[in-house]
Design a protein around this motif. Structure first.
Motif, mmCIF file in Angstrom:
data_model
loop_
_atom_site.group_PDB
_atom_site.id
_atom_site.type_symbol
_atom_site.label_atom_id
_atom_site.label_comp_id
_atom_site.label_asym_id
_atom_site.label_seq_id
_atom_site.Cartn_x
_atom_site.Cartn_y
_atom_site.Cartn_z
ATOM 1 N N LEU A 40 -3.167 -3.447 -5.816
ATOM 2 C CA LEU A 40 -4.453 -3.024 -5.025
ATOM 3 C C LEU A 40 -5.647 -4.238 -5.743
ATOM 4 N N ALA A 91 -6.266 -3.025 -2.122
ATOM 5 C CA ALA A 91 -7.265 -1.871 -2.418
ATOM 6 C C ALA A 91 -8.044 -1.316 -0.246
ATOM 7 N N ALA A 131 -8.648 2.254 -7.637
ATOM 8 C CA ALA A 131 -8.544 2.384 -6.172
ATOM 9 C C ALA A 131 -8.564 4.206 -6.091
ATOM 10 N N THR A 153 -2.220 7.023 -5.889
ATOM 11 C CA THR A 153 -1.491 5.982 -6.972
ATOM 12 C C THR A 153 -0.257 6.538 -7.654
#
Length: 301
Positions: free
Chosen positions: A8, A13, A39, A46
């Motif tokens: 990410l 991302a 993120a 996540t």
């Protein structure tokens, strides 16, 4: 479609965000907590481990890696493989060397896992503008992921294609970046010449903007160049040091292996290497040689 994004950083991302905004169910993982937090601040879901990611994504899974080329890719695959099942698809969207991608695809194929190497261009602008996707690997797996590619690309009908078997996607991206090196070097050299004749061309940002419209040399790189000059005409605060991602080196090595003359790409790579030599020993030695054979003056530090 549901998929997991591994890595990410900014590009990973942004790709996850574009997919999420396009209606896909995206779950992200990064070993760096700050990356996961960033993120999440953009609205992405996540998880804190690869194990949690594999559990979260429904089988047959689609997992997309955006991690640096080299040993990190192999380490990530080694950690993932025990968590995967036949029918899963693993995508490498980073800048891996194409022969590494071929090796990884062959190893995973024995376990019934499809491996797609996807050369990805678009940089930090991809979230808004879309990405150019060069896809290598199993045709069936590429077809299965077509909704993902269509969402990431600038439009559903352009900017993405399966270009060949395993390794072809990263091979195409390697050559793409080699071409990019040459184009960037040509712009840099041209503007450097112009900068020396400010008695004739006093406004470089104006000229760059002029060339963006109707000129034979107009391009997205010129658009970015014009923007950089408009914001900082003297390039104040920027060190004359140019890194390389490695793909220019691979392109030059491939050209040599194939007996293909590629002087522009090769020289652009050499110029990047040259920019990092603070000591410039070779230049000092050249000056000493000129002094030795011709008595030419040596400029002292």
């Amino acid at each position: 479609m549901q998929l997991g994004m591994i890595g990410l950083g900014r590009m990973g991302a942004n790709m996850a965000l574009r997919l999420s905004r396009g209606g896909h169910d995206v779950v992200g993982f990064d070993p760096v907590p700050a990356a996961r937090t960033g993120a999440e601040g953009e609205g992405l879901a996540t998880v804190a481990s690869l194990e949690a990611l594999a559990e979260r994504v429904d089988a047959p899974r689609v997992l997309w890696m955006m991690v640096p080329a080299g040993a990190i890719v192999d380490a990530t695959i080694a950690s993932l493989q025990p968590l995967l099942s036949p029918g899963d698809v693993l995508v490498d969207g980073g800048n891996s060397f194409y022969q590494d991608s071929q090796r990884r695809a062959a190893a995973l194929d024995d376990a019934g896992i499809a491996y797609l190497d996807v050369g990805t261009s678009g940089g930090v602008w991809g979230l808004a503008e879309g990405y150019s996707l060069m896809i290598g690997g199993h045709e069936d797996a590429a077809r299965r992921l077509s909704p993902v590619f269509a969402t990431l690309a600038p439009a559903a009908d352009r900017g993405w294609a399966r270009v060949g078997p395993s390794g072809a996607g990263h091979y195409a991206k390697m050559i793409h970046n080699g071409i990019e090196y040459g184009m960037m070097q040509a712009y840099a050299e041209g503007f450097a010449i112009l900068e020396r004749r400010q008695d004739l061309i006093a406004d470089l940002p104006q000229l760059a903007e002029l060339w963006r419209h109707g000129s034979v040399v107009r391009s997205w790189l010129l658009d970015l160049t014009a923007g950089a000059l408009a914001g900082n005409p003297q390039l104040d605060g920027i060190a004359p040091y140019v890194p390389d991602s490695g793909e220019g080196r691979w392109t030059v090595a491939e050209a040599i292996a194939l007996d293909v003359a590629a002087p522009v790409i090769t020289q652009s790579l050499i110029e990047r290497l040259r920019s990092r030599d603070d000591n410039a020993f070779a230049d000092k030695l050249l000056s000493a040689m000129r002094n030795a054979f011709g008595g030419h003056a040596v400029k002292r530090d």
